[in-house]
Motif scaffolding. Structure first.
Motif, mmCIF file in Angstrom:
data_model
loop_
_atom_site.group_PDB
_atom_site.id
_atom_site.type_symbol
_atom_site.label_atom_id
_atom_site.label_comp_id
_atom_site.label_asym_id
_atom_site.label_seq_id
_atom_site.Cartn_x
_atom_site.Cartn_y
_atom_site.Cartn_z
ATOM 1 N N TRP A 92 12.521 54.192 53.813
ATOM 2 C CA TRP A 92 12.119 52.957 53.733
ATOM 3 C C TRP A 92 13.013 51.918 53.436
ATOM 4 C CZ3 TRP A 92 10.889 50.273 48.953
ATOM 5 C CH2 TRP A 92 9.966 49.111 49.215
ATOM 6 N N LEU A 93 13.939 52.252 52.573
ATOM 7 C CA LEU A 93 14.732 51.045 52.114
ATOM 8 C C LEU A 93 15.772 50.771 53.420
ATOM 9 C CD1 LEU A 93 16.113 52.436 48.814
ATOM 10 C CD2 LEU A 93 14.957 50.310 49.162
ATOM 11 N N ASP A 103 7.134 43.922 54.567
ATOM 12 C CA ASP A 103 5.727 43.670 54.565
ATOM 13 C C ASP A 103 4.937 44.844 54.260
ATOM 14 O OD1 ASP A 103 6.719 44.774 56.781
ATOM 15 O OD2 ASP A 103 5.600 43.740 58.529
ATOM 16 N N GLU A 104 5.413 45.944 54.282
ATOM 17 C CA GLU A 104 4.813 47.081 53.981
ATOM 18 C C GLU A 104 5.205 47.910 52.727
ATOM 19 O OE1 GLU A 104 2.166 49.532 55.449
ATOM 20 O OE2 GLU A 104 1.493 47.572 56.216
ATOM 21 N N PRO A 105 4.420 47.759 51.562
ATOM 22 C CA PRO A 105 5.102 48.632 50.632
ATOM 23 C C PRO A 105 4.878 50.006 50.591
ATOM 24 C CG PRO A 105 2.757 47.595 50.098
ATOM 25 C CD PRO A 105 2.985 47.247 51.655
ATOM 26 N N LEU A 106 5.770 50.630 49.732
ATOM 27 C CA LEU A 106 5.601 52.330 49.924
ATOM 28 C C LEU A 106 4.567 52.421 48.775
ATOM 29 C CD1 LEU A 106 7.089 54.542 51.179
ATOM 30 C CD2 LEU A 106 8.716 54.352 49.699
ATOM 31 N N THR A 107 3.675 53.149 48.980
ATOM 32 C CA THR A 107 2.938 53.381 47.833
ATOM 33 C C THR A 107 2.531 54.863 47.581
ATOM 34 O OG1 THR A 107 0.865 53.430 49.731
ATOM 35 C CG2 THR A 107 0.994 51.468 48.369
ATOM 36 N N ARG A 148 2.203 57.558 39.103
ATOM 37 C CA ARG A 148 2.137 57.156 40.683
ATOM 38 C C ARG A 148 2.759 55.720 40.492
ATOM 39 N NH1 ARG A 148 2.114 61.975 42.954
ATOM 40 N NH2 ARG A 148 1.810 60.756 45.114
ATOM 41 N N ILE A 149 3.787 55.400 41.591
ATOM 42 C CA ILE A 149 4.116 54.125 41.431
ATOM 43 C C ILE A 149 4.115 53.532 43.144
ATOM 44 C CG2 ILE A 149 5.625 54.248 39.424
ATOM 45 C CD1 ILE A 149 7.809 55.063 41.695
ATOM 46 N N SER A 150 4.180 52.369 43.193
ATOM 47 C CA SER A 150 4.362 51.981 44.396
ATOM 48 C C SER A 150 5.402 50.920 44.556
ATOM 49 C CB SER A 150 2.976 51.233 44.821
ATOM 50 O OG SER A 150 3.070 49.677 44.309
ATOM 51 N N LEU A 151 6.225 50.975 45.779
ATOM 52 C CA LEU A 151 7.517 49.917 45.648
ATOM 53 C C LEU A 151 7.251 48.892 46.804
ATOM 54 C CD1 LEU A 151 8.408 52.436 44.459
ATOM 55 C CD2 LEU A 151 10.693 52.294 45.831
ATOM 56 N N ARG A 152 7.641 47.614 46.307
ATOM 57 C CA ARG A 152 7.456 46.476 47.279
ATOM 58 C C ARG A 152 9.027 45.983 47.425
ATOM 59 N NH1 ARG A 152 4.368 43.009 49.843
ATOM 60 N NH2 ARG A 152 2.282 44.151 49.486
ATOM 61 N N LEU A 153 9.401 45.573 48.483
ATOM 62 C CA LEU A 153 10.675 45.063 48.878
ATOM 63 C C LEU A 153 10.745 43.456 49.085
ATOM 64 C CD1 LEU A 153 13.373 46.634 49.095
ATOM 65 C CD2 LEU A 153 13.196 46.566 51.282
ATOM 66 N N ILE A 154 11.386 42.634 48.578
ATOM 67 C CA ILE A 154 11.414 41.264 48.664
ATOM 68 C C ILE A 154 12.742 40.950 48.857
ATOM 69 C CG2 ILE A 154 10.619 39.213 47.293
ATOM 70 C CD1 ILE A 154 8.874 40.995 45.546
ATOM 71 N N PRO A 155 12.809 40.028 49.969
ATOM 72 C CA PRO A 155 14.012 39.353 50.323
ATOM 73 C C PRO A 155 14.450 38.292 49.144
ATOM 74 C CG PRO A 155 12.519 39.014 51.996
ATOM 75 C CD PRO A 155 11.727 39.494 50.926
ATOM 76 N N TYR A 156 15.450 38.750 48.874
ATOM 77 C CA TYR A 156 16.048 38.141 47.383
ATOM 78 C C TYR A 156 17.147 36.933 47.758
ATOM 79 C CZ TYR A 156 17.892 37.816 42.757
ATOM 80 O OH TYR A 156 18.652 37.610 41.489
#
Ligand code: ADP
Length: 443
Positions: free
Chosen positions: A157-158, A164-168, A179-187
């Motif tokens: 995923w990384l 646009d698609e979080p890893l849930t 349980r965690i969810s990951l979201r990628l944001i262009p920084y």
């Protein structure tokens, strides 16, 4: 203004100094000596001022305000002004940075900054420490994916950089119960921000909801079978007065059975993370789809099947068949008599393939398109019921496709028809077996 004045003053002073030296030199009878000494004095003074300025710059000290006149004084004044401005600006920036850091630390979600190129940790907030088990400062510089050893999908995923698609629904490396969810944001151009959220409660609720729907559907199955059985035992010819009623009851119980079956299918798909990876021969699949379409249409539509891709797929044969036939059944049901339904299997740019079901039917108004894959969402409830729909077909299709990392593309125009296309990535494409090596038109 300051500079022009300084230039003028300097030139006048230089001139006066040399005239004075020349005067003394002439008086002593040694004018050249006097001019030479004056030049040396001037050079020494210039070096001394240069040394002063450089020393201040080198020590990053604040230059004192200068009252003198001339070029050197102007230079020092300018440097002093710049230094004061810079100091003020950096103080403001530090204050701002501190406020941002405090805000980021106080966030209930974990926030991390990683390098885009190698995924190494650059910064993380306090929540990240206990949510992911990171340690400060030891974890800095480590690749984030290394903390998710048992979860290869984090690395993928990384690497894919999907913003646009979080890893849930991942287990936290610190505590697998969380349980965690990951979201990628262009920084920034070189860094990503990863926001990690604790979704344990949400997942539990989701599980409760899923279990509830699955249990209710399961519990309804038996009574429905019984009702169905009894209804089948009633012969309408023996009770002509009940014939209409029995017919309606049969239709309704059939609809309920279909609803329960669709709900169970959805629950089953939701509970699954992976489906079997089987070879799916597309030539026979297309023949089956044509047969199903013809059976549903009963000769009311023109049906075409075009096989242009010349390859096969991998995935769950059963689920993909169910998804494809859902689309075919919709196309027939939402196309009036005399319309045309085309099933086309073709290649797309980038090495993938798509199975598109195109109809010349009623079409879907644009405002409904984003929602039609939601459960029970219908554009026209009466039309869906009339045609025997449960409102769950497209949800099932979407789930099946997402389990195959594929997507559903929908295009539609009211009055002209719709195209529903299942688009598969290159990883799902396989060479066609000997039975159907060449692209064929099975229409
Ligand atoms: P249903 O069982 O009601 O057909 P679906 O989930 O399969 O439920 O579809 C949702 C809604 O999308 C349908 O009610 C219908 O309004 C619309 N729809 C689906 N396919 C088509 C199509 N080929 N043409 C027009 N409308 C469609």
């Amino acid at each position: 203004m300051l500079l022009r004045l300084a230039w003028r003053q300097s030139l006048i002073r230089l001139l006066l100094f040399y005239l004075f030296a020349l005067g003394i030199g002439l008086a002593l009878g040694e004018p050249w000596w006097a001019l030479g000494i004056a030049t040396v004095v001037l050079a020494a003074r210039a070096y001394w001022r240069l040394y002063r300025v450089l020393r201040f710059l080198d020590w990053r000290k604040q230059l004192q305000t200068v009252d003198g006149q001339g070029l050197w004084a102007a230079l020092e004044t300018l440097i002093h002004r710049r230094q004061t401005e810079n100091r003020r600006r950096s103080r403001r920036l530090v204050r701002l940075l501190r406020a941002y850091r405090q805000a980021a630390s106080a966030m209930p979600d974990a926030a991390l900054v990683i390098n885009r190129r190698d995924g190494r940790l650059v910064w993380f907030n306090k929540t990240a420490r206990h949510l992911l088990g990171l340690r400060y400062p030891q974890s800095l510089g480590e690749p984030l994916a290394d903390f998710f050893m048992g979860q290869p999908r984090v690395r993928d995923w990384l690497a894919s950089g999907q913003t646009d698609e979080p890893l849930t629904d991942l287990p936290s490396p610190a505590d697998p119960m969380v349980r965690i969810s990951l979201r990628l944001i262009p920084y920034s151009a070189r860094e990503w921000m990863v926001v990690v959220r604790d979704v344990t409660k949400l997942m539990r609720l989701e599980q409760v909801r899923r279990d509830f729907v699955a249990n209710v559907s399961h519990e309804l199955r038996t009574p429905l079978t019984v009702v169905h059985g009894y209804l089948d035992m009633i012969e309408p010819e023996e009770h002509p007065d009940l014939a209409v009623m029995v017919e309606e009851m049969r239709r309704q119980s059939q609809r309920m059975t279909q609803l329960v079956e669709d709900l169970l299918t959805l629950s089953r798909l939701e509970a699954q993370e992976h489906l079997p990876e089987e070879p799916l021969a597309m030539a026979p699949m297309l023949v089956t789809l044509r047969r199903e379409a013809e059976a549903l249409s009963q000769g009311r539509h023109e049906i075409r099947v075009v096989d242009e891709a010349g390859c096969d797929l991998t995935g769950s044969v059963k689920e993909l068949h169910s998804a494809f036939s859902n689309l075919v059944s919709n196309a027939i049901r939402y196309t009036p008599t005399g319309g045309r339904v085309t099933v086309r299997f073709e290649k797309v740019a980038g090495g993938g393939v798509r199975l598109a079901v195109q109809d010349t039917g009623y079409g879907i108004p644009e405002q409904h398109l984003p929602r039609i894959t939601e459960r029970f969402y219908r554009v026209s409830t009466s039309r869906s019921r009339e045609s025997g729909g449960t409102g769950l077909g497209l949800s099932i299709v979407k789930h099946v496709l997402s389990l195959h990392q594929a997507r559903l593309d929908v295009e539609s125009e009211v009055g002209r028809g719709s195209t529903f296309a299942c688009v598969f990535g290159p990883a799902r494409v396989r060479m066609r077996g000997p039975a159907g090596e060449h692209p064929e038109d099975v229409s």
